[in-house]
Write a protein that holds these residues in place. Sequence first.
Motif, PDB file in Angstrom:
ATOM      1  N   VAL A  76      36.890  43.064  45.074  1.00  0.00           N
ATOM      2  CA  VAL A  76      36.662  43.357  43.677  1.00  0.00           C
ATOM      3  C   VAL A  76      36.703  42.112  42.839  1.00  0.00           C
ATOM      4  O   VAL A  76      36.593  42.217  41.674  1.00  0.00           O
ATOM      5  N   TYR A  77      37.560  41.096  43.351  1.00  0.00           N
ATOM      6  CA  TYR A  77      37.690  39.793  42.402  1.00  0.00           C
ATOM      7  C   TYR A  77      37.709  38.470  43.535  1.00  0.00           C
ATOM      8  O   TYR A  77      38.422  38.642  44.344  1.00  0.00           O
ATOM      9  N   VAL A  79      40.834  41.741  37.305  1.00  0.00           N
ATOM     10  CA  VAL A  79      39.741  42.509  37.889  1.00  0.00           C
ATOM     11  C   VAL A  79      38.861  43.054  36.912  1.00  0.00           C
ATOM     12  O   VAL A  79      37.534  42.759  36.844  1.00  0.00           O
ATOM     13  N   GLU A  80      39.331  43.787  35.981  1.00  0.00           N
ATOM     14  CA  GLU A  80      38.314  44.497  34.804  1.00  0.00           C
ATOM     15  C   GLU A  80      37.667  43.377  33.942  1.00  0.00           C
ATOM     16  O   GLU A  80      36.621  43.936  33.593  1.00  0.00           O
ATOM     17  N   SER A  89      36.075  40.527  34.896  1.00  0.00           N
ATOM     18  CA  SER A  89      34.952  40.208  35.608  1.00  0.00           C
ATOM     19  C   SER A  89      34.013  41.161  36.260  1.00  0.00           C
ATOM     20  O   SER A  89      33.053  41.034  36.518  1.00  0.00           O
ATOM     21  N   ASN A  90      34.773  42.369  36.294  1.00  0.00           N
ATOM     22  CA  ASN A  90      34.280  43.532  37.614  1.00  0.00           C
ATOM     23  C   ASN A  90      34.525  44.680  36.987  1.00  0.00           C
ATOM     24  O   ASN A  90      35.434  45.361  37.563  1.00  0.00           O
ATOM     25  N   ASP A 122      33.315  47.541  36.704  1.00  0.00           N
ATOM     26  CA  ASP A 122      33.160  49.059  37.442  1.00  0.00           C
ATOM     27  C   ASP A 122      33.775  48.808  38.741  1.00  0.00           C
ATOM     28  O   ASP A 122      33.525  49.859  39.528  1.00  0.00           O
ATOM     29  N   TRP A 123      34.535  47.940  38.971  1.00  0.00           N
ATOM     30  CA  TRP A 123      35.061  47.586  40.549  1.00  0.00           C
ATOM     31  C   TRP A 123      34.293  47.775  41.485  1.00  0.00           C
ATOM     32  O   TRP A 123      34.532  48.244  42.588  1.00  0.00           O
ATOM     33  N   ARG A 124      33.185  47.107  41.475  1.00  0.00           N
ATOM     34  CA  ARG A 124      31.905  47.214  42.366  1.00  0.00           C
ATOM     35  C   ARG A 124      32.442  46.157  43.478  1.00  0.00           C
ATOM     36  O   ARG A 124      33.409  45.212  43.297  1.00  0.00           O
ATOM     37  N   ASP A 125      31.872  46.540  44.782  1.00  0.00           N
ATOM     38  CA  ASP A 125      32.347  45.716  45.890  1.00  0.00           C
ATOM     39  C   ASP A 125      31.550  44.316  45.987  1.00  0.00           C
ATOM     40  O   ASP A 125      30.199  44.547  45.930  1.00  0.00           O
ATOM     41  N   LEU A 126      32.080  43.405  45.641  1.00  0.00           N
ATOM     42  CA  LEU A 126      31.406  42.128  45.624  1.00  0.00           C
ATOM     43  C   LEU A 126      30.920  41.361  46.938  1.00  0.00           C
ATOM     44  O   LEU A 126      30.399  40.379  46.871  1.00  0.00           O
TER      45      LEU A 126
END
Length: 96
Positions: free
Chosen positions: A50-51, A80-81, A83-84, A86-90
Motif C-alpha cells: 500500500v506504500y 499511506v492515505e 499517496s494512496n 484508496d489503499w490500492r495494491d501497488l
Amino acid sequence: MHPAVYILANKSNRVLYIGVTSNLANRMRVHIRHLSPESFSDRYNVTRLVYYERLPTMWAAIAREKQLKGGTRADKVRLVERSNPDWRDLASALRG
C-alpha cells in the motif's frame, strides 16, 4: 534498483507491516507467495503493498524503516492515505 522501505496491509487494512529491501519486486514475490513460512507477514496475511519509498542507499532505507516503525498507527495510516487514499495494491506496478 534502489533500496526501498514499504508498508504492507492485510485485506481489511487492520494489520500493517513495515519492511526494507534492496529489491522490492523480488521481496513482494516472497510476501505474495508466502515463501517465508512462520513470518509475521505470512501469519497475518499481509500481502498488499500500500506504500513504498525508494531511497538512495540501504543505510537511508534502514533509517527510514526505523523512523516509520517508531511512529503511531495513525502516522502510518496518514502516510499511506496521502499517496494512496484508496489503499490500492501497488504491487502490480512493480511487475514489468
